[in-house]
Motif scaffolding. Structure first.
Motif, PDB file in Angstrom:
ATOM      1  N   ILE A 119       0.835  -1.208   0.000  1.00  0.00           N
ATOM      2  CA  ILE A 119       0.000   0.000   0.000  1.00  0.00           C
ATOM      3  C   ILE A 119       0.866   1.252   0.000  1.00  0.00           C
ATOM      4  O   ILE A 119       0.552   2.244  -0.670  1.00  0.00           O
ATOM      5  N   LEU A 120       1.975   1.212   0.741  1.00  0.00           N
ATOM      6  CA  LEU A 120       2.886   2.352   0.761  1.00  0.00           C
ATOM      7  C   LEU A 120       3.475   2.606  -0.622  1.00  0.00           C
ATOM      8  O   LEU A 120       3.519   3.752  -1.090  1.00  0.00           O
ATOM      9  N   LEU A 121       3.903   1.555  -1.292  1.00  0.00           N
ATOM     10  CA  LEU A 121       4.447   1.725  -2.642  1.00  0.00           C
ATOM     11  C   LEU A 121       3.374   2.137  -3.640  1.00  0.00           C
ATOM     12  O   LEU A 121       3.652   2.873  -4.586  1.00  0.00           O
ATOM     13  N   LEU A 122       2.150   1.675  -3.426  1.00  0.00           N
ATOM     14  CA  LEU A 122       1.042   2.093  -4.272  1.00  0.00           C
ATOM     15  C   LEU A 122       0.799   3.594  -4.118  1.00  0.00           C
ATOM     16  O   LEU A 122       0.461   4.277  -5.089  1.00  0.00           O
ATOM     17  N   GLY A 123       0.990   4.102  -2.915  1.00  0.00           N
ATOM     18  CA  GLY A 123       0.816   5.529  -2.683  1.00  0.00           C
ATOM     19  C   GLY A 123       1.853   6.376  -3.403  1.00  0.00           C
ATOM     20  O   GLY A 123       1.602   7.542  -3.704  1.00  0.00           O
ATOM     21  N   LEU A 124       3.005   5.787  -3.686  1.00  0.00           N
ATOM     22  CA  LEU A 124       4.029   6.554  -4.391  1.00  0.00           C
ATOM     23  C   LEU A 124       3.686   6.779  -5.855  1.00  0.00           C
ATOM     24  O   LEU A 124       4.160   7.738  -6.463  1.00  0.00           O
ATOM     25  N   VAL A 125       2.860   5.903  -6.423  1.00  0.00           N
ATOM     26  CA  VAL A 125       2.482   6.067  -7.832  1.00  0.00           C
ATOM     27  C   VAL A 125       1.023   6.485  -7.992  1.00  0.00           C
ATOM     28  O   VAL A 125       0.538   6.601  -9.111  1.00  0.00           O
ATOM     29  N   ALA A 126       0.325   6.703  -6.884  1.00  0.00           N
ATOM     30  CA  ALA A 126      -1.081   7.097  -6.943  1.00  0.00           C
ATOM     31  C   ALA A 126      -1.200   8.555  -7.413  1.00  0.00           C
ATOM     32  O   ALA A 126      -0.245   9.328  -7.330  1.00  0.00           O
ATOM     33  N   PRO A 127      -2.375   8.922  -7.888  1.00  0.00           N
ATOM     34  CA  PRO A 127      -2.588  10.322  -8.279  1.00  0.00           C
ATOM     35  C   PRO A 127      -2.422  11.259  -7.075  1.00  0.00           C
ATOM     36  O   PRO A 127      -2.576  10.852  -5.933  1.00  0.00           O
ATOM     37  N   LEU A 128      -2.128  12.499  -7.363  1.00  0.00           N
ATOM     38  CA  LEU A 128      -1.874  13.460  -6.297  1.00  0.00           C
ATOM     39  C   LEU A 128      -3.068  13.683  -5.386  1.00  0.00           C
ATOM     40  O   LEU A 128      -2.910  14.110  -4.256  1.00  0.00           O
ATOM     41  N   SER A 129      -4.263  13.370  -5.862  1.00  0.00           N
ATOM     42  CA  SER A 129      -5.443  13.600  -5.035  1.00  0.00           C
ATOM     43  C   SER A 129      -5.605  12.554  -3.931  1.00  0.00           C
ATOM     44  O   SER A 129      -6.309  12.799  -2.960  1.00  0.00           O
ATOM     45  N   SER A 130      -4.954  11.395  -4.047  1.00  0.00           N
ATOM     46  CA  SER A 130      -5.161  10.351  -3.036  1.00  0.00           C
ATOM     47  C   SER A 130      -3.876   9.697  -2.565  1.00  0.00           C
ATOM     48  O   SER A 130      -3.935   8.681  -1.882  1.00  0.00           O
ATOM     49  N   TRP A 131      -2.725  10.234  -2.876  1.00  0.00           N
ATOM     50  CA  TRP A 131      -1.477   9.589  -2.495  1.00  0.00           C
ATOM     51  C   TRP A 131      -1.300   9.534  -0.989  1.00  0.00           C
ATOM     52  O   TRP A 131      -0.784   8.571  -0.442  1.00  0.00           O
ATOM     53  N   ASP A 132      -1.747  10.577  -0.279  1.00  0.00           N
ATOM     54  CA  ASP A 132      -1.526  10.634   1.164  1.00  0.00           C
ATOM     55  C   ASP A 132      -2.282   9.538   1.912  1.00  0.00           C
ATOM     56  O   ASP A 132      -1.789   8.991   2.893  1.00  0.00           O
ATOM     57  N   PHE A 133      -3.465   9.168   1.438  1.00  0.00           N
ATOM     58  CA  PHE A 133      -4.223   8.090   2.066  1.00  0.00           C
ATOM     59  C   PHE A 133      -3.428   6.791   2.024  1.00  0.00           C
ATOM     60  O   PHE A 133      -3.296   6.091   3.027  1.00  0.00           O
ATOM     61  N   PHE A 134      -2.887   6.455   0.868  1.00  0.00           N
ATOM     62  CA  PHE A 134      -2.145   5.203   0.720  1.00  0.00           C
ATOM     63  C   PHE A 134      -0.829   5.223   1.493  1.00  0.00           C
ATOM     64  O   PHE A 134      -0.451   4.229   2.127  1.00  0.00           O
ATOM     65  N   VAL A 135      -0.142   6.335   1.464  1.00  0.00           N
ATOM     66  CA  VAL A 135       1.132   6.426   2.172  1.00  0.00           C
ATOM     67  C   VAL A 135       0.914   6.313   3.673  1.00  0.00           C
ATOM     68  O   VAL A 135       1.610   5.562   4.363  1.00  0.00           O
ATOM     69  N   TYR A 136      -0.061   7.036   4.203  1.00  0.00           N
ATOM     70  CA  TYR A 136      -0.315   6.979   5.644  1.00  0.00           C
ATOM     71  C   TYR A 136      -0.867   5.632   6.068  1.00  0.00           C
ATOM     72  O   TYR A 136      -0.499   5.104   7.123  1.00  0.00           O
ATOM     73  N   LEU A 137      -1.750   5.040   5.272  1.00  0.00           N
ATOM     74  CA  LEU A 137      -2.293   3.726   5.613  1.00  0.00           C
ATOM     75  C   LEU A 137      -1.202   2.664   5.582  1.00  0.00           C
ATOM     76  O   LEU A 137      -1.134   1.803   6.471  1.00  0.00           O
ATOM     77  N   GLY A 138      -0.328   2.721   4.610  1.00  0.00           N
ATOM     78  CA  GLY A 138       0.781   1.774   4.545  1.00  0.00           C
ATOM     79  C   GLY A 138       1.715   1.921   5.728  1.00  0.00           C
ATOM     80  O   GLY A 138       2.160   0.928   6.311  1.00  0.00           O
ATOM     81  N   ALA A 139       2.006   3.151   6.095  1.00  0.00           N
ATOM     82  CA  ALA A 139       2.875   3.382   7.246  1.00  0.00           C
ATOM     83  C   ALA A 139       2.224   2.910   8.541  1.00  0.00           C
ATOM     84  O   ALA A 139       2.889   2.343   9.419  1.00  0.00           O
ATOM     85  N   LEU A 140       0.913   3.118   8.668  1.00  0.00           N
ATOM     86  CA  LEU A 140       0.212   2.637   9.862  1.00  0.00           C
ATOM     87  C   LEU A 140       0.208   1.113   9.941  1.00  0.00           C
ATOM     88  O   LEU A 140       0.369   0.540  11.023  1.00  0.00           O
ATOM     89  N   LEU A 141       0.018   0.449   8.815  1.00  0.00           N
ATOM     90  CA  LEU A 141       0.067  -1.018   8.812  1.00  0.00           C
ATOM     91  C   LEU A 141       1.455  -1.529   9.180  1.00  0.00           C
ATOM     92  O   LEU A 141       1.585  -2.509   9.913  1.00  0.00           O
ATOM     93  N   LEU A 142       2.475  -0.876   8.674  1.00  0.00           N
ATOM     94  CA  LEU A 142       3.830  -1.272   9.037  1.00  0.00           C
ATOM     95  C   LEU A 142       4.090  -1.058  10.527  1.00  0.00           C
ATOM     96  O   LEU A 142       4.716  -1.891  11.178  1.00  0.00           O
TER      97      LEU A 142
END
Length: 73
Positions: free
Chosen positions: A25-48
Motif C-alpha cells: 500500500i505504501l508503494l502504491l501511494g508513491l504512484v497514486a494520483p496526487l489527489s489520493s497519495w496521502d491516504f495510501f502512504v499513511y495507511l501503509g505506514a500505519l500497517l507497518l
C-alpha cells in the motif's frame, strides 16, 4: 512450519501479512494520483507500524526461561 516460526506461528504470520500489505500500500501511494497519495502512504505506514505489535507478541511468547530461574528461593 511451526518449528521454524517458533511457538506462536499465528503472530509471525500476522506480522508478515501486515508487513507485506503495508509495504504494498505504501508503494502504491508513491504512484497514486496526487489527489489520493496521502491516504495510501499513511495507511501503509500505519500497517507497518501496527505489524510491530505482532512482532513484539511473537518475540515475547518465544522467550524461553529455564525452570531454575523461575523458582523462588
Amino acid at each position: 512450519m511451526g518449528t521454524r516460526l517458533g511457538r506462536c506461528p499465528a503472530f509471525a504470520l500476522l506480522g508478515l501479512i501486515c508487513d507485506a500489505l503495508g509495504l504494498l500500500i505504501l508503494l502504491l501511494g508513491l504512484v497514486a494520483p496526487l489527489s489520493s497519495w496521502d491516504f495510501f502512504v499513511y495507511l501503509g505506514a500505519l500497517l507497518l507500524a501496527f505489524s510491530l505489535v505482532f512482532w513484539v507478541f511473537w518475540y515475547t511468547f518465544n522467550i524461553e526461561v529455564p525452570l531454575r530461574e523461575l523458582q523462588c528461593s
